[in-house]
Write an enzyme that holds these catalytic residues in place. Structure first.
Site, PDB file in Angstrom:
ATOM      1  CD  GLU A  35      -4.940 -49.608 -92.812  1.00  0.00           C
ATOM      2  OE1 GLU A  35      -5.636 -48.994 -92.006  1.00  0.00           O
ATOM      3  OE2 GLU A  35      -5.388 -50.391 -93.671  1.00  0.00           O
TER       4      GLU A  35
ATOM      5  CD  GLU B 176      -7.318 -43.518 -83.728  1.00  0.00           C
ATOM      6  OE1 GLU B 176      -6.754 -43.543 -84.837  1.00  0.00           O
ATOM      7  OE2 GLU B 176      -7.352 -42.527 -82.989  1.00  0.00           O
TER       8      GLU B 176
ATOM      9  N   GLY C  41     -13.422 -48.232 -92.154  1.00  0.00           N
ATOM     10  CA  GLY C  41     -12.458 -47.175 -91.860  1.00  0.00           C
ATOM     11  C   GLY C  41     -11.357 -47.706 -90.967  1.00  0.00           C
ATOM     12  CB  SER C  42      -8.987 -45.963 -88.766  1.00  0.00           C
ATOM     13  OG  SER C  42      -9.899 -45.233 -87.979  1.00  0.00           O
TER      14      SER C  42
ATOM     15  CD  GLU D 158     -13.231 -53.486 -95.275  1.00  0.00           C
ATOM     16  OE1 GLU D 158     -12.076 -53.458 -94.800  1.00  0.00           O
ATOM     17  OE2 GLU D 158     -13.561 -52.913 -96.313  1.00  0.00           O
TER      18      GLU D 158
HETATM   19  P1  NAP Z   1     -11.593 -42.857 -90.168  1.00  0.00           P
HETATM   20  O1  NAP Z   1     -11.410 -41.732 -89.237  1.00  0.00           O
HETATM   21  O2  NAP Z   1     -11.706 -44.227 -89.639  1.00  0.00           O
HETATM   22  O3  NAP Z   1     -12.857 -42.480 -91.075  1.00  0.00           O
HETATM   23  C1  NAP Z   1     -13.778 -43.373 -91.637  1.00  0.00           C
HETATM   24  C2  NAP Z   1     -15.190 -42.820 -91.504  1.00  0.00           C
HETATM   25  O4  NAP Z   1     -15.579 -42.761 -90.124  1.00  0.00           O
HETATM   26  C3  NAP Z   1     -15.356 -41.397 -92.008  1.00  0.00           C
HETATM   27  O5  NAP Z   1     -16.632 -41.242 -92.566  1.00  0.00           O
HETATM   28  C4  NAP Z   1     -15.203 -40.601 -90.726  1.00  0.00           C
HETATM   29  O6  NAP Z   1     -15.681 -39.291 -90.782  1.00  0.00           O
HETATM   30  C5  NAP Z   1     -15.975 -41.439 -89.748  1.00  0.00           C
HETATM   31  N1  NAP Z   1     -15.635 -41.206 -88.349  1.00  0.00           N
HETATM   32  C6  NAP Z   1     -14.535 -40.606 -87.823  1.00  0.00           C
HETATM   33  N2  NAP Z   1     -14.587 -40.627 -86.478  1.00  0.00           N
HETATM   34  C7  NAP Z   1     -15.735 -41.241 -86.123  1.00  0.00           C
HETATM   35  C8  NAP Z   1     -16.355 -41.600 -84.884  1.00  0.00           C
HETATM   36  N3  NAP Z   1     -15.783 -41.321 -83.715  1.00  0.00           N
HETATM   37  N4  NAP Z   1     -17.526 -42.250 -84.918  1.00  0.00           N
HETATM   38  C9  NAP Z   1     -18.110 -42.570 -86.091  1.00  0.00           C
HETATM   39  N5  NAP Z   1     -17.588 -42.260 -87.290  1.00  0.00           N
HETATM   40  C10 NAP Z   1     -16.409 -41.609 -87.319  1.00  0.00           C
HETATM   41  O7  NAP Z   1     -10.429 -42.848 -91.223  1.00  0.00           O
HETATM   42  P2  NAP Z   1      -9.575 -41.568 -91.672  1.00  0.00           P
HETATM   43  O8  NAP Z   1      -9.316 -40.630 -90.538  1.00  0.00           O
HETATM   44  O9  NAP Z   1     -10.231 -40.999 -92.836  1.00  0.00           O
HETATM   45  O10 NAP Z   1      -8.217 -42.286 -92.069  1.00  0.00           O
HETATM   46  C11 NAP Z   1      -7.314 -42.645 -91.052  1.00  0.00           C
HETATM   47  C12 NAP Z   1      -6.724 -43.989 -91.291  1.00  0.00           C
HETATM   48  O11 NAP Z   1      -7.752 -44.952 -91.310  1.00  0.00           O
HETATM   49  C13 NAP Z   1      -6.039 -44.178 -92.618  1.00  0.00           C
HETATM   50  O12 NAP Z   1      -4.739 -43.710 -92.633  1.00  0.00           O
HETATM   51  C14 NAP Z   1      -6.121 -45.661 -92.774  1.00  0.00           C
HETATM   52  O13 NAP Z   1      -5.084 -46.259 -92.063  1.00  0.00           O
HETATM   53  C15 NAP Z   1      -7.427 -46.012 -92.149  1.00  0.00           C
HETATM   54  N6  NAP Z   1      -8.493 -46.181 -93.142  1.00  0.00           N
HETATM   55  C16 NAP Z   1      -8.875 -47.439 -93.449  1.00  0.00           C
HETATM   56  C17 NAP Z   1      -9.860 -47.628 -94.394  1.00  0.00           C
HETATM   57  C18 NAP Z   1     -10.320 -48.986 -94.788  1.00  0.00           C
HETATM   58  O14 NAP Z   1     -10.886 -49.136 -95.853  1.00  0.00           O
HETATM   59  N7  NAP Z   1     -10.160 -49.974 -93.941  1.00  0.00           N
HETATM   60  C19 NAP Z   1     -10.441 -46.542 -95.042  1.00  0.00           C
HETATM   61  C20 NAP Z   1     -10.054 -45.247 -94.673  1.00  0.00           C
HETATM   62  C21 NAP Z   1      -9.069 -45.103 -93.724  1.00  0.00           C
HETATM   63  P3  NAP Z   1     -14.617 -38.172 -91.210  1.00  0.00           P
HETATM   64  O15 NAP Z   1     -14.397 -38.384 -92.645  1.00  0.00           O
HETATM   65  O16 NAP Z   1     -15.247 -36.899 -90.928  1.00  0.00           O
HETATM   66  O17 NAP Z   1     -13.373 -38.386 -90.373  1.00  0.00           O
END
Ligand code: NAP
Ligand code: MG
Length: 503
Positions: free
Chosen positions: A406, A253, A250-251, A272
């Protein structure tokens, strides 16, 4: 004049969507402890597809207990590598038998064109599980010849075993929902771990459907548990004291949050994360191939790929021509709901993501970048879907937000370069290091640039090529640990050394 055909959800797909959705804990389908649910939307029109359980820390705790029991005392620890391999292979067969249903679920939930889900997501998922079915019987320890200088005359036999980590928490994103589950589960199952998997809130359906197949394939209860929910459920998993390892995609952050949360019990972590991958084009490249390749690098999956070629670096001799070709390609891309046969690109995954991408586009414009094509939501009746036009920016500087951060959408920033040293430096000039592509017919340049880039994957004359056998992961803030290939085994096993004194 449009001649698009629209695929209606098949009976099987509709039946699954309409069925009551539940968490998978210890082989049983259960509601969230709170009884709460949340809506799953179709991003092509924002209609509600279904409600799914909103798992919380209580559900994570139940799932972790189930995985722990399965790992310590369930039949799982006694199952041989060969039997594990057979179960994983069976799982792949079951996915294949339901391939069309999985493809449709992926399109309805994520928005991607059905043709892409059919050709890429689902076959890659099946192939991935089959690769790890084969690898289950190839986990080797080693015998080590030791000297022990302070015990002259003694004899020892030293061997190192590779053992599973134990209970693994896996948190995945929404861009390739089923495939990301496969990347996490395939290797983890082959190595003999037990899992709690949390899919992204935007795209839980295909993973919930996958949950039906574990018992059908013959996996013991509790080996794979699935908890749908939001970030708080992910956080509960990352900080759980009884989880031995957490794997996250994921992100960047949230990646930081995962590392902090893991500190309590010092669980193992693999990450990743994001990327800002360059596509680098030299003047000796086949320009037609390069133009279409670098367009695909950014526009595939609506730009929602961690390794999207979101920075286009083109030698100044061919900059103008190449960028015009890319803009031309972008102009021809047909935006439509994923279930329409003429969709080259579907909607982004959610209104939130659409707004995030549009905000980046506005930031680019206000920081002085030139919009060469796109930059908006498409005109016309798009049914309230989360569409964003394919967008190409020129006239950029390294400091701009759109060059450094990104975007995770169909937005590419283009800039010219003079020589190989400059392009390597520019290629490396972000905090990320996930991937890159180099477009050239000069083998020396290809090697030099591939060596010079700080990235986990470098493609030459291609981009977004994946194979279960090829390791994937990041340098720098793109994460650590590798998925796929034999390399992924390292982060799902731990080494135990045994020394035996021979009398
Ligand atoms: P994200 O917040 O990083 O979500 C990825 C996963 O982590 C989801 O299952 C999410 O649940 C979970 N999550 C969120 N906050 C968490 C925490 N504090 N502790 C543990 N798990 C947590 O990504 P997003 O908000 O969906 O997307 C935001 C940005 O992330 C995108 O714009 C992109 O730049 C980046 N991204 C990168 C990838 C990659 O393949 N590297 C994939 C997705 C997004 P929820 O779904 O409930 O938030
Ligand atoms: Mg999120």
């Amino acid at each position: 004049m449009t001649t698009a055909t629209i695929t209606e959800p098949s009976t099987a797909t509709q039946k699954f969507i309409d069925s009551p959705h539940k968490l998978l804990i210890d082989g049983k389908r259960v509601d969230a402890a709170s009884g709460e649910t949340f809506e799953v939307l179709d991003p092509s029109n924002n209609n509600v597809l279904r409600q799914v359980p909103k798992g919380s820390n209580q559900d994570i705790d139940r799932a972790v207990k189930a995985a722990r029991r399965a790992f310590e005392t369930g039949p799982w620890p006694k199952i041989t590598p060969s039997e594990r391999g057979k179960l994983i292979w069976k799982l792949a067969d079951l996915i294949e038998q339901n391939a069309e249903e999985f493809a449709q679920l992926e399109t309805l939930d994520n928005g991607k064109p059905l043709a892409v889900a059919r050709a890429a997501d689902i076959p890659l998922t099946i192939d991935h599980f089959r690769y790890y079915a084969g690898l289950a019987t190839k986990i080797h320890g080693e015998a080590i010849d030791i000297s022990v200088p302070y015990a002259p005359g003694s004899q020892f036999f030293d061997f190192a075993l590779r053992e599973p980590m134990g209970v693994v928490g896996q948190i995945i994103p929404w861009n390739f929902p089923l495939l990301m589950a496969a990347w996490k589960l395939g290797v983890a199952l082959a190595a003999g771990n037990c899992m709690v998997l949390k899919p992204a809130e935007q795209t839980p359906l295909s993973v919930l459907r996958l949950g039906d197949l574990f018992s059908d394939a013959g996996f013991p209860d509790g080996v794979v548990n699935i908890v749908t929910g939001f970030g708080d459920a992910g956080a509960a998993l990352a900080e759980h004291e009884n989880v031995d390892k957490v794997a996250f995609t994921g992100s960047t952050e949230v990646g930081h949050e995962i590392v902090k949360a893991s500190a309590g019990n010092l669980k193992r972590v693999s990450l990743e994360l994001g990327g800002k991958s360059p596509s680098i084009v030299f003047p000796d490249a086949d320009l037609e191939m390069a133009a279409s390749g670098v367009s695909g690098a950014i526009f595939f999956n609506q730009g929602q790929c961690c390794c999207a070629g979101s920075r286009l670096l083109v030698h100044k001799k061919v900059y103008q021509e190449l960028v015009e070709r890319v803009a031309d390609q972008a102009k021809k891309i047909k935006l439509a709901p994923g279930m329409h046969s003429d969709a080259d690109m579907g909607p982004l995954v959610s209104t939130e993501q659409q707004n995030r991408v549009l905000n980046y586009i506005r930031a680019g414009m206000s920081e002085g970048a030139q919009t060469l094509i796109g930059g908006n939501i498409p005109e016309g009746d798009m049914n309230g879907g989360c569409f964003v036009e394919p967008t190409v920016f020129g006239n950029i500087t390294q400091e701009m937000t759109i060059v450094q951060e990104e975007i995770f959408g169909p937005v590419v920033v283009a800039s010219p370069f003079d020589d190989i040293e400059e392009v390597i430096a520019k290629g490396n000039d972000t905090e990320y290091g996930l991937a890159a592509s180099v477009w050239t017919n000069d083998i020396n340049k290809a090697h030099k640039v591939a060596r010079g880039l700080k990235a986990g994957t470098v493609w030459v004359n291609c981009h977004n090529i994946f194979d279960a056998a090829a390791p994937f992961g990041g340098y720098k803030k793109s994460g650590y640990g590798r998925e796929m290939g034999v390399h992924a085994m390292e982060s799902y096993t731990q080494v135990k050394n045994v020394i035996i004194q021979i009398h």
